[in-house]
Structure formats: structure tokens, C-alpha cells
Design a protein around this motif. Structure first.
Motif, PDB file in Angstrom:
ATOM      1  N   THR A  60       0.826  -1.201   0.000  1.00  0.00           N
ATOM      2  CA  THR A  60       0.000   0.000   0.000  1.00  0.00           C
ATOM      3  C   THR A  60       0.862   1.254   0.000  1.00  0.00           C
ATOM      4  O   THR A  60       0.613   2.199  -0.769  1.00  0.00           O
ATOM      5  N   MET A  61       1.879   1.269   0.835  1.00  0.00           N
ATOM      6  CA  MET A  61       2.792   2.417   0.887  1.00  0.00           C
ATOM      7  C   MET A  61       3.486   2.625  -0.450  1.00  0.00           C
ATOM      8  O   MET A  61       3.651   3.757  -0.910  1.00  0.00           O
ATOM      9  N   ALA A  62       3.893   1.539  -1.101  1.00  0.00           N
ATOM     10  CA  ALA A  62       4.574   1.629  -2.392  1.00  0.00           C
ATOM     11  C   ALA A  62       3.645   2.218  -3.450  1.00  0.00           C
ATOM     12  O   ALA A  62       4.045   3.069  -4.253  1.00  0.00           O
ATOM     13  N   GLU A  63       2.396   1.778  -3.457  1.00  0.00           N
ATOM     14  CA  GLU A  63       1.435   2.295  -4.425  1.00  0.00           C
ATOM     15  C   GLU A  63       1.153   3.777  -4.186  1.00  0.00           C
ATOM     16  O   GLU A  63       1.107   4.563  -5.135  1.00  0.00           O
ATOM     17  N   GLU A  64       0.961   4.154  -2.912  1.00  0.00           N
ATOM     18  CA  GLU A  64       0.696   5.557  -2.590  1.00  0.00           C
ATOM     19  C   GLU A  64       1.881   6.444  -2.986  1.00  0.00           C
ATOM     20  O   GLU A  64       1.692   7.534  -3.545  1.00  0.00           O
ATOM     21  N   THR A  65       3.079   5.977  -2.702  1.00  0.00           N
ATOM     22  CA  THR A  65       4.278   6.743  -3.032  1.00  0.00           C
ATOM     23  C   THR A  65       4.435   6.887  -4.540  1.00  0.00           C
ATOM     24  O   THR A  65       4.785   7.961  -5.038  1.00  0.00           O
ATOM     25  N   ALA A  66       4.156   5.828  -5.270  1.00  0.00           N
ATOM     26  CA  ALA A  66       4.257   5.879  -6.733  1.00  0.00           C
ATOM     27  C   ALA A  66       3.249   6.867  -7.314  1.00  0.00           C
ATOM     28  O   ALA A  66       3.578   7.639  -8.219  1.00  0.00           O
TER      29      ALA A  66
ATOM     30  N   GLU B 203       1.917   9.471  -5.757  1.00  0.00           N
ATOM     31  CA  GLU B 203       2.345  10.816  -5.369  1.00  0.00           C
ATOM     32  C   GLU B 203       3.504  11.288  -6.247  1.00  0.00           C
ATOM     33  O   GLU B 203       3.527  12.434  -6.707  1.00  0.00           O
ATOM     34  N   TRP B 204       4.469  10.390  -6.487  1.00  0.00           N
ATOM     35  CA  TRP B 204       5.624  10.743  -7.326  1.00  0.00           C
ATOM     36  C   TRP B 204       5.166  11.097  -8.729  1.00  0.00           C
ATOM     37  O   TRP B 204       5.634  12.076  -9.317  1.00  0.00           O
TER      38      TRP B 204
ATOM     39  N   LYS C 155       3.191  17.584 -12.461  1.00  0.00           N
ATOM     40  CA  LYS C 155       3.112  19.006 -12.107  1.00  0.00           C
ATOM     41  C   LYS C 155       4.403  19.732 -12.513  1.00  0.00           C
ATOM     42  O   LYS C 155       4.365  20.827 -13.093  1.00  0.00           O
ATOM     43  N   ALA C 156       5.545  19.126 -12.223  1.00  0.00           N
ATOM     44  CA  ALA C 156       6.836  19.736 -12.564  1.00  0.00           C
ATOM     45  C   ALA C 156       7.015  19.826 -14.080  1.00  0.00           C
ATOM     46  O   ALA C 156       7.509  20.835 -14.604  1.00  0.00           O
ATOM     47  N   THR C 157       6.608  18.799 -14.789  1.00  0.00           N
ATOM     48  CA  THR C 157       6.715  18.789 -16.249  1.00  0.00           C
ATOM     49  C   THR C 157       5.840  19.884 -16.863  1.00  0.00           C
ATOM     50  O   THR C 157       6.275  20.608 -17.757  1.00  0.00           O
ATOM     51  N   SER C 158       4.626  20.009 -16.365  1.00  0.00           N
ATOM     52  CA  SER C 158       3.722  21.044 -16.873  1.00  0.00           C
ATOM     53  C   SER C 158       4.293  22.430 -16.625  1.00  0.00           C
ATOM     54  O   SER C 158       4.273  23.291 -17.515  1.00  0.00           O
TER      55      SER C 158
END
Length: 75
Positions: free
Chosen positions: A36-42, A44-45, A51-54
């Protein structure tokens, strides 16, 4: 001396052999939490990257740059 080393190794191997398999590993609840933590982190990343690309495209910042010496930077 050699006899004691062999005895110690034998006892150690027997002890490890009788331990249950989950004694050193994560249990099911811990494994699920890690997934679950891995999925949430992915997620979010990926959102932050988008956002940064835009933003970079809006203000004209290159997403990738190659240098003469072969070095590369990428957003």
C-alpha cells in the motif's frame, strides 16, 4: 578446537532449520502495508512529476539537456 567449531556449526544449522519460515520475514499484514505504501508513493511521485513537467513546459525550461562531455540532466 576443531571439534568444538564443528559442534557449534551443527547446532547453529539445526537451530536455523527448526525456525518457522515467517520468523525472520514480514507477516501478511506487514507485506500488505508495504504494498500500500509503495502504491501511494508511486502515485504521489507521478503527480509531482506531472506538475513539474507542466510547469517546465509553461515557462520554457528544457526537460532534458545533453552536455558536450556526454553528461545528461533530465527533469
Amino acid at each position: 578446537m576443531r571439534r568444538y567449531v564443528l559442534l557449534l556449526l551443527s547446532v547453529a544449522l539445526l537451530t536455523v532449520g527448526f525456525l518457522p519460515g515467517d520468523a525472520a520475514a514480514q507477516n501478511k499484514k506487514q507485506k500488505q502495508r508495504l504494498r500500500t505504501m509503495a502504491e501511494e508513493t508511486a502515485q504521489e511521485w507521478e503527480a509531482q512529476r506531472e506538475k513539474a513537467t507542466s510547469y517546465a513546459e509553461e515557462v520554457g525550461i528544457p526537460l532534458r539537456k545533453e552536455f558536450e562531455d556526454g553528461g545528461v540532466i533530465s527533469l
